[in-house]
Design an enzyme around this catalytic site. Structure first.
Site, PDB file in Angstrom:
ATOM      1  CB  SER A  74      34.151  45.117  31.390  1.00 18.46           C
ATOM      2  OG  SER A  74      34.870  45.576  32.058  1.00 18.46           O
ATOM      3  CG  HIS A 110      32.615  45.142  36.656  1.00 12.15           C
ATOM      4  ND1 HIS A 110      32.106  46.485  35.605  1.00 12.15           N
ATOM      5  CD2 HIS A 110      33.079  44.864  35.873  1.00 12.15           C
ATOM      6  CE1 HIS A 110      33.136  46.361  34.787  1.00 12.15           C
ATOM      7  NE2 HIS A 110      33.791  45.590  34.846  1.00 12.15           N
ATOM      8  CG  ASP A 168      30.438  48.181  37.850  1.00 10.70           C
ATOM      9  OD1 ASP A 168      31.729  48.687  38.684  1.00 10.70           O
ATOM     10  OD2 ASP A 168      30.384  48.557  37.392  1.00 10.70           O
TER      11      ASP A 168
END
Length: 387
Positions: free
Chosen positions: A226, A350, A320
């Site tokens: 991320s 995610h 995601d």
């Protein structure tokens, strides 16, 4: 009926913000929550509020859908978000949230085999600030192991070495690599470019200290998930621009790569899948000072000159909201002649690295990609071109 209450987004404000001991151990109340996650899959299927959710031919993991329905989506209610964000305005509120979220994430991450050694060190950053690093050396018969400098996720506002401790052990074990986990500074106390500078400084420190902890100086990679993926890409781009030794590979779990583009995945999954579009906008307001360019190579590598970039393993999740941008980024790397491999796990969301303790598909994805990365960093791609 067994039911667990995991409304961490509210509970965080009731916990102290003191430093955590390592390793994190579950309290009795936390253990009750964790035990409830280990029901058979059909239990979760039978307790879903809605029908099974699908996308691109894949079915969302039933455990994840259950948690989204019972925890994540209730916590995304406007009143709850307003309450939380008002608390983040204070140092005490941020500390409490960070401590609780670290516990929440760590306790839901798979525990793996013990390391050969785990040691903490301190890097002196360019401004004299201390950057904590934790070095994980797995058990191995190899004389010197590849090294992965890793940056945790958390939207540049949350996350820590402690919260990612189990994930780093998994990657070190399965990839057979030494992992240097970096505790870069967080926003809003330290907005851009603090985290980016810390990431680069920790990478440079690793290059100069690598032999001290048994690393192979010919195989030093960077990685992250991320927000941490954004930092890893930035380190590679900064090294190329400065014409200094760059990383030999990148390991990128669902990275943030584009602050400009609009992708269908954000429209489809931008609400209710753990990373809401409004949360991203909120975090951006804290991370980037007014006037920061949304096309900066540091913060939006899709707009950067990507030539040359090292070989990359990009890992995406089917549900995601950022997956569209990640696939577009991978396509752009390929178009530039940069070696890139994409692995997409359609049943996951995610931040799935923090679900490996109770979601078998997430554990399999983390294990498979760590092993593939270990192979990649030992056998770099040949004949790289730059267009």
């Amino acid at each position: 009926m067994i039911r667990f209450v995991l409304l961490a987004a509210v509970a965080v404000l009731g916990l102290a913000g003191s430093a955590m001991a390592e390793p994190i151990a579950a309290t009795p109340a936390e253990q009750v929550q964790l035990d409830a996650l280990y029901q058979p899959e059909d239990w979760f299927v039978s307790h879903l509020k809605g029908p099974r959710e699908t996308a691109n031919g894949a079915i969302l993991d039933a455990r994840l859908q259950y948690v989204l329905e019972t925890v994540t989506r209730p916590a995304s209610a406007p009143a709850v978000q307003a309450y939380l964000r008002s608390s983040y305005a204070t140092a005490q509120g941020r500390d409490a949230a960070r401590t609780a979220l670290d516990r929440y994430w760590a306790l839901r991450t798979l525990e793996t085999a013990a390391m050969q050694t785990v040691s903490d060190d301190m890097v002196t950053g360019r401004a004299g600030d201390g950057i904590a690093v934790r070095i994980y050396q797995p058990k191995s018969t190899e004389k010197r192991l590849p090294v992965l400098v890793y940056y945790h996720g958390g939207g540049f506002m949350f996350g820590s070495i402690e919260g990612w401790d189990r994930a780093m052990r998994l990657i070190a074990n399965e990839g057979r690599v030494i992992v240097v986990s970096v505790a870069y500074r967080l926003a809003p106390e330290h907005p851009y470019p603090a985290a980016w500078n810390d990431a680069e400084d920790a990478y440079d420190w690793t290059l100069s200290h690598i032999r001290a902890f048994g690393g192979d100086a010919r195989a030093v990679a960077v990685g992250g998930d991320s927000a941490g993926g954004t930092l890893a890409i930035s380190v590679a781009l900064r090294a190329a621009k400065a014409k200094k030794t760059g990383p030999s590979a990148l390991l990128l779990y669902y990275p943030g790569v584009d602050r400009e583009g609009v992708y269908p995945s954000m429209k489809t999954f931008g609400t209710g899948y753990g990373l809401d579009a409004d949360a991203l906008a909120y975090l951006a307001g804290l991370v980037y000072p007014a006037g920061s360019a949304t096309t900066s190579a540091d913060t939006s590598p899709m707009q950067a000159d990507l030539c040359p970039m090292p070989q990359s393993l990009i890992v995406t999740a089917g549900f995601d909201p950022l997956s569209g941008s990640q696939l577009a980024f991978a396509a752009r790397l390929k178009d530039k002649g940069c070696p890139v491999e994409v692995r997409t796990y359609g049943t996951l969301i995610h931040a799935f690295l923090q679900t490996t303790g109770y979601v078998p598909d997430a554990a399999a994805a983390a294990t498979e990609t760590a092993r593939r990365f270990g192979e990649m960093v030992r056998h770099p791609a040949k004949g790289r071109t730059c267009k």
